[in-house]
Design an enzyme around this catalytic site. Structure first.
Site, PDB file in Angstrom:
ATOM      1  N   LYS A   1       7.816   1.006  14.396  1.00  0.00           N
ATOM      2  CA  LYS A   1       6.971   1.856  15.246  1.00  0.00           C
ATOM      3  C   LYS A   1       6.378   1.017  16.368  1.00  0.00           C
ATOM      4  CE  LYS A   1       2.611   4.444  15.130  1.00  0.00           C
ATOM      5  NZ  LYS A   1       1.524   4.989  14.280  1.00  0.00           N
TER       6      LYS A   1
ATOM      7  N   THR B   1      -1.079   5.187  -2.696  1.00  0.00           N
ATOM      8  CA  THR B   1      -1.077   4.064  -1.754  1.00  0.00           C
ATOM      9  C   THR B   1      -2.408   3.328  -1.777  1.00  0.00           C
ATOM     10  OG1 THR B   1       0.366   5.400  -0.342  1.00  0.00           O
ATOM     11  CG2 THR B   1      -0.565   3.420   0.628  1.00  0.00           C
TER      12      THR B   1
ATOM     13  N   THR C   1      -4.698   5.866  11.154  1.00  0.00           N
ATOM     14  CA  THR C   1      -5.725   4.914  10.729  1.00  0.00           C
ATOM     15  C   THR C   1      -6.041   4.961   9.234  1.00  0.00           C
ATOM     16  OG1 THR C   1      -7.386   6.554  11.400  1.00  0.00           O
ATOM     17  CG2 THR C   1      -6.877   4.792  12.962  1.00  0.00           C
TER      18      THR C   1
ATOM     19  N   ILE D   1      -4.384   4.371   6.342  1.00  0.00           N
ATOM     20  CA  ILE D   1      -4.013   3.206   5.534  1.00  0.00           C
ATOM     21  C   ILE D   1      -4.768   1.974   6.015  1.00  0.00           C
ATOM     22  CG2 ILE D   1      -2.081   1.651   5.047  1.00  0.00           C
ATOM     23  CD1 ILE D   1      -0.335   4.191   4.839  1.00  0.00           C
TER      24      ILE D   1
ATOM     25  N   GLY E   1      -4.192   5.912  -8.404  1.00  0.00           N
ATOM     26  CA  GLY E   1      -3.121   5.050  -7.928  1.00  0.00           C
ATOM     27  C   GLY E   1      -2.782   5.402  -6.492  1.00  0.00           C
TER      28      GLY E   1
ATOM     29  N   ALA F   1       2.547   6.800   8.584  1.00  0.00           N
ATOM     30  CA  ALA F   1       2.553   6.010   9.813  1.00  0.00           C
ATOM     31  C   ALA F   1       1.420   4.995   9.763  1.00  0.00           C
ATOM     32  CB  ALA F   1       2.398   6.916  11.039  1.00  0.00           C
TER      33      ALA F   1
END
Length: 506
Positions: free
Chosen positions: A86, A22, A351, A353, A20, A58
């Site tokens: 951001k 993110t 980078t 995600i 699971g 982020a």
């Protein structure tokens, strides 16, 4: 022909996502959104015994595009995930101690004589006009002032060119996307994958759980983190090690209470054996130190982090070990690896995600039939490998162009052997001031310029077509652009004001 490949089974009907967090729930939500009406059954298997890494807090601007793709209300997402906005990343002490620079989002200046503005910047420097960076980047100007604005296409000037991303609580994002996915029919199975049974051709036939249960699927997606339960432990795909150019192999992460205003940017401060991040959320700050274990003990890294943060810790520190690199294949037979299961690049440019998102988008572009055409798999792997290698080069650029030699890590980075692809880019920029990015690259020529400029790399000359503009014209253009930036930044509200009690982001 086996039953699995029979003409009656011409579509992928069962997708199993192992893990699971993110990555797993992002994959589930994107697939569920993209595959309505196909009859595909999507199952996410989450182990109650294995936690998620959950420090990727982020993002970069494509996260906003993802929310639109999923038809998620941005304000609702921000509220539930305790997000902040951001405008870019501010780097400190990378080129030399005491120096800082921006990698902002959004536009920089304006095209002049059909040439990108950074060539005008280079000419202005050569002519000793001493341009100020924040006069031409509204994101950087707002960021340094602790302010934030949403883009407005109806406004002329720099406000229309604003772009932004999010800082968020990764655990809350996973929960949000789980709820979203389950509303679209995704099933969640709480169990631990202990093994998998393979077909004669090496494809995965079924998963075997620790309690003896089994699950069959057509397509398996490995979001199991560094362990790579399917892609590596079962399919033995292999790994390409990039630690010779990215030698940091440890991180310690620590959430702390907020004791100051929330700046609208990620902070990346170079340290003796790596770098420290700081990410402000609505309810806390995310902090961490990425470092090289050959030059720093774990306890010393934690001491350094605690000294720099000087805020109340909200949890025990989490230590992570990794080897920077990638799987030899991201898609092997009927298994696709996403997130940490596919490889690891340190989070210097936020980078991780994005690479999950990109992996799913490209999977949809290469979505298979049960025959799993090898040419289709090869095409997917080629595209993902190229993307990750280009991002690797961009991250290495921050290290190899340093002027520091005050510690063993930085001395090594100045002299390490670089990939040919990166050496060629550096040489081209030094000689011409140009960056020739390939179509579809994540980081544009402007992003590369920001790092070159910030790290003190000066080209031998600017684009000769900039000389068509007279010095008087150039001064007038620079003055006009600077005034437009100042006019937009001056009345902007503080970033914190968007998270005041009862405030609605939009």
């Amino acid at each position: 022909m086996s039953d699995h490949d029979s003409p009656d089974n011409g579509q992928i009907k069962r997708i199993a996502i192992v893990g699971g967090g993110t990555a797993g729930w992002m994959a589930a939500s994107m697939l569920a959104r993209a595959l309505p009406g196909t009859g595909a059954v999507i199952t996410v298997i989450e182990s109650p015994d294995i936690g998620t890494v959950g420090v990727g807090e982020a993002t970069i601007p494509p996260i906003i595009d993802l929310l639109r793709f999923l038809n998620i209300n941005e304000a609702d997402f921000v509220r539930h995930t305790r997000s902040t906005y951001k405008l870019g990343i501010k780097f400190t002490d990378w080129s030399r101690i005491g120096q800082s620079y921006w990698h902002p989002f959004g536009t920089f200046g304006a095209m002049i004589n059909l040439r990108p503005f950074h060539h005008a910047w280079q000419r202005a420097r050569a002519e000793n006009l001493a341009p100020r960076f924040n006069d031409f980047s509204l994101c950087a100007a707002l960021g340094d002032a602790g302010k934030f604005l949403f883009p407005d296409a109806a406004q002329p000037g720099p406000v229309a060119g604003l772009r932004y991303a999010l800082h968020f609580d990764a655990g809350l994002v996973a929960q949000y996307l789980r709820n979203y996915s389950e509303r679209l029919g995704v099933a969640r199975l709480e169990n631990t994958v202990a093994d998998a049974r393979l077909r004669a051709d090496g494809f995965i036939e079924e998963l075997v759980f620790s309690n003896g249960d089994r699950l069959q699927a057509d397509l398996y997606i490995d979001c199991s983190g560094f362990r790579g339960v399917l892609i590596e432990q079962i399919l033995k795909t292999g790994y390409v090690d990039w630690s010779s150019v990215l030698p940091c192999d440890r991180a310690v992460a620590l959430p702390t209470a907020l004791s100051s205003a929330r700046p609208p940017h990620t902070a990346a401060a170079a340290r003796s054996a790596g770098w420290r991040w700081r990410i402000p959320l609505q309810h806390r700050a995310g902090n961490g130190y990425v470092y090289c274990s050959a030059h720093l003990e774990d306890s010393a890294a934690l001491d350094d982090l605690l000294c720099e943060v000087a805020e109340k810790p909200l949890a025990e520190p989490r230590f992570l070990r990794f080897v920077t690199g990638r799987r030899k294949l991201f898609w092997n037979r009927n298994c696709v690896a996403l997130g940490l299961a596919s490889g690891f690049l340190e989070p210097l440019e936020s980078t991780s995600i994005h690479l999950v998102m990109s992996g799913v988008y490209k999977l949809l572009e290469h979505f298979p039939t049960p025959e799993f055409a090898q040419s289709n798999i090869d095409s997917y792997n080629t595209e993902l490998i190229q993307e990750m290698e280009r991002i690797r080069d961009f991250i290495v650029l921050h290290y190899c162009t340093t002027q520091r030699s005050d510690t063993p890590l930085w001395a090594y980075c100045r002299t390490m052997k670089l990939p040919d692809s990166l050496s060629e880019r550096i040489e081209l920029y030094k000689r011409t001031g140009r960056v020739r990015v390939k179509p579809g690259e994540l980081f544009t020529d402007l992003s590369w310029f920001y790092i070159f400029e910030g790290m003190g790399i000066r080209p031998d000359r600017h684009d000769p077509l900039m000389d068509v503009v007279s010095m008087a014209q150039l001064r007038d253009i620079l003055s006009s652009l600077a005034q437009s930036t100042a006019n937009a930044a001056r009345p902007a509200p503080s970033h914190d004001s968007y998270f005041a009690a009862g405030a609605d982001a939009r």
